[in-house]
Structure formats: C-alpha cells, structure tokens
Design a protein around this motif. Structure first.
Motif, PDB file in Angstrom:
ATOM      1  N   ARG A 135      52.689  35.413  29.093  1.00 16.59           N
ATOM      2  CA  ARG A 135      51.308  36.275  29.525  1.00 16.59           C
ATOM      3  C   ARG A 135      50.971  35.849  30.439  1.00 16.59           C
ATOM      4  N   ILE A 136      50.577  36.563  31.182  1.00 19.54           N
ATOM      5  CA  ILE A 136      51.086  36.520  32.731  1.00 19.54           C
ATOM      6  C   ILE A 136      49.148  37.175  33.243  1.00 19.54           C
ATOM      7  N   SER A 137      48.429  35.817  33.573  1.00 22.31           N
ATOM      8  CA  SER A 137      48.017  35.694  33.583  1.00 22.31           C
ATOM      9  C   SER A 137      46.096  37.328  34.373  1.00 22.31           C
ATOM     10  N   LEU A 138      45.264  37.369  34.730  1.00 13.47           N
ATOM     11  CA  LEU A 138      44.377  38.042  35.146  1.00 13.47           C
ATOM     12  C   LEU A 138      44.749  38.226  36.503  1.00 13.47           C
ATOM     13  N   ALA A 139      44.820  36.411  37.303  1.00 12.57           N
ATOM     14  CA  ALA A 139      45.390  36.166  38.591  1.00 12.57           C
ATOM     15  C   ALA A 139      46.459  36.467  39.123  1.00 12.57           C
ATOM     16  N   GLN A 140      47.326  36.190  38.522  1.00 15.14           N
ATOM     17  CA  GLN A 140      49.176  37.275  38.351  1.00 15.14           C
ATOM     18  C   GLN A 140      48.876  38.788  38.942  1.00 15.14           C
ATOM     19  N   LYS A 141      48.169  39.069  37.746  1.00 10.01           N
ATOM     20  CA  LYS A 141      48.255  40.289  38.005  1.00 10.01           C
ATOM     21  C   LYS A 141      47.376  40.626  39.945  1.00 10.01           C
ATOM     22  N   ARG A 142      46.292  40.575  39.863  1.00  8.14           N
ATOM     23  CA  ARG A 142      45.605  40.476  40.939  1.00  8.14           C
ATOM     24  C   ARG A 142      46.202  40.039  41.978  1.00  8.14           C
ATOM     25  N   GLN A 143      47.718  39.244  42.268  1.00 13.99           N
ATOM     26  CA  GLN A 143      47.946  38.489  42.864  1.00 13.99           C
ATOM     27  C   GLN A 143      49.573  40.453  43.263  1.00 13.99           C
ATOM     28  N   VAL A 144      49.831  40.649  42.453  1.00 10.37           N
ATOM     29  CA  VAL A 144      51.050  41.542  42.226  1.00 10.37           C
ATOM     30  C   VAL A 144      50.021  42.744  43.134  1.00 10.37           C
ATOM     31  N   LYS A 145      48.817  42.796  43.088  1.00  8.37           N
ATOM     32  CA  LYS A 145      48.066  44.273  43.121  1.00  8.37           C
ATOM     33  C   LYS A 145      46.271  43.915  43.170  1.00  8.37           C
ATOM     34  N   PRO A 146      46.663  43.820  44.258  1.00  7.37           N
ATOM     35  CA  PRO A 146      44.980  43.577  44.213  1.00  7.37           C
ATOM     36  C   PRO A 146      43.569  44.611  43.877  1.00  7.37           C
ATOM     37  N   CYS A 147      42.301  44.003  44.078  1.00  5.56           N
ATOM     38  CA  CYS A 147      41.999  44.744  43.462  1.00  5.56           C
ATOM     39  C   CYS A 147      41.028  45.169  44.519  1.00  5.56           C
ATOM     40  N   ALA A 148      40.859  46.598  44.241  1.00  3.33           N
ATOM     41  CA  ALA A 148      40.531  47.364  45.803  1.00  3.33           C
ATOM     42  C   ALA A 148      39.011  47.402  45.067  1.00  3.33           C
ATOM     43  N   LEU A 149      37.794  48.274  45.975  1.00  5.39           N
ATOM     44  CA  LEU A 149      35.983  48.242  45.575  1.00  5.39           C
ATOM     45  C   LEU A 149      36.317  49.246  44.985  1.00  5.39           C
ATOM     46  N   SER A 150      37.715  50.463  44.383  1.00  8.78           N
ATOM     47  CA  SER A 150      36.872  51.145  42.886  1.00  8.78           C
ATOM     48  C   SER A 150      37.811  50.330  41.748  1.00  8.78           C
ATOM     49  N   ASP A 151      38.231  49.553  42.137  1.00 12.97           N
ATOM     50  CA  ASP A 151      39.368  49.026  41.020  1.00 12.97           C
ATOM     51  C   ASP A 151      38.158  48.045  39.910  1.00 12.97           C
TER      52      ASP A 151
END
Length: 207
Positions: A167-183
């Motif tokens: 189970r990939i954590s939300l923090a890990q997902k944000r590391q893989v693809k950082p959040c842009a303002l539109s995200d």
C-alpha cells in the motif's frame, strides 16, 4: 415369625382393593385374614402399591423416523484462482484488488462461489466468479475459493494461494509526482488543506 410370613403371602395373593385384618387367636398366634368378623380383628393399613404392566416388555419404543439422505457431493474437474497469480505483488494505496476464479465444468445449478481471505469469507456466496476487495492490509495474505451446494456443504475448495499487498502512502505518491497548484483538490494525495497560499502581486497594493 410364621404369622408375618403368611401375611406377606396373603398380600401378594390378594387383589389390590382387598383389605387385610389381623387378630391373636386362643393359642397366642398372630393371624391375618381378609374376613373382618374374626374375633377382635383390626384392619391392617396398606401402603399404596406401584402398578406395572402385566407384560412390560410388550411396550416397544417407536422406531426413529428415517431421515432423508442428502444427495452425494458433485465433483468438479478444476477449481482455481486466476487473478491474482500465485505469489503476486500488488500495489494499491487503498488496498484494492480484483479476484477472478474459474471452474470446470461451470458452476452447477444451486451451487455458489465463496471467496476466502486468510481463511475467512469475504462476502456471502454468489454466482459471480469475480470478487472486488478493498482495504486489504499491507503484507502477505492467502486467497482460496470454494463451491457450496444447496445444503451449504463444501463441494470443492482450492489450496491457499499467497499474494502480497504493498500500500503506497500518499506521501510516497507525492514524492514520485509532486503536487502542482492545479493538482490540489484533484488528486487524493494533494488535498486542498495542503495547498500553499499563492503569492500576491506586490504592485496590486498601489491600486
């Protein structure tokens, strides 16, 4: 002593409603009789007796009712889990997976599939060979499927098939693809509460 023995024999021989009387004769012997008018005879009180059947062995218990025999179990040539494959590694932040099973021949009338996760049913038995699971804990697990007949008996069951959930954590997902303002507000790992404040144009304060 002899008189009491005769009294016992008399009690056995007489019918239940008869009365017994006793007196002492001229020779000093205790006499028991069923005639109330002999000398100064006194009635002997009798204890109530137990009545028993003349032929106790004649009353036989009713034979048990024969129970309807359940039909023999149907046998399938094949039953297996198709998806996921044995020892598969799955990645899902919500712990989701789809399980697909198959049998040969196909599911017979009155039969149902039931999926087991770590030995416990995941839902009520049903006709569909596809199962959707959610919120499966991180780690290794075992899947198995069984077929139940109309009496709820297990007709067939597969061996345990292992799989591994990452189970990939939300923090890990944000590391893989950082959040842009539109995200922010669009992606689960980019909630609005984490959206940084936009920088104000310094020239707007002069207008």
């Amino acid at each position: 002593m002899k008189g009491w023995l005769l009294a016992g024999l008399l009690l056995v021989a007489l019918p239940a409603p008869a009365e017994i009387f006793t007196y002492v004769d001229a020779q000093g012997n205790r006499v028991f009789t069923d005639q109330p008018g002999s000398g100064n005879a006194k009635r002997v009180p009798l204890a109530p007796g137990n009545r028993m059947s003349a032929n106790p062995g004649s009353a036989k218990p009713a034979p048990p009712r024969p129970q309807a025999e359940a039909p023999p179990l149907y046998r399938y040539d094949l039953l297996r889990v198709l998806v996921p494959e044995p020892d598969a590694t799955l990645r899902s932040s919500a712990g989701e997976l789809i399980v697909s099973v198959t049998s040969e021949p196909g599911l017979q009338r009155g039969h149902r599939y039931r999926l087991l996760l770590d030995g416990k049913p995941t839902a009520e038995p049903g006709l569909s060979p596809v199962f959707a699971l959610t919120n499966v804990d991180r780690g290794s697990h075992n899947l198995s499927v069984e077929i139940l007949d109309q009496q709820g008996r297990t007709v067939e069951r597969t061996a345990n098939q292992p799989f591994h959930m990452l189970r990939i954590s939300l923090a890990q997902k944000r590391q893989v693809k950082p959040c842009a303002l539109s995200d922010f507000g669009q992606r689960p790992e980019c909630p609005l509460k984490d959206k940084p404040e936009e920088e104000k144009n310094p020239f707007l304060k002069f207008f």
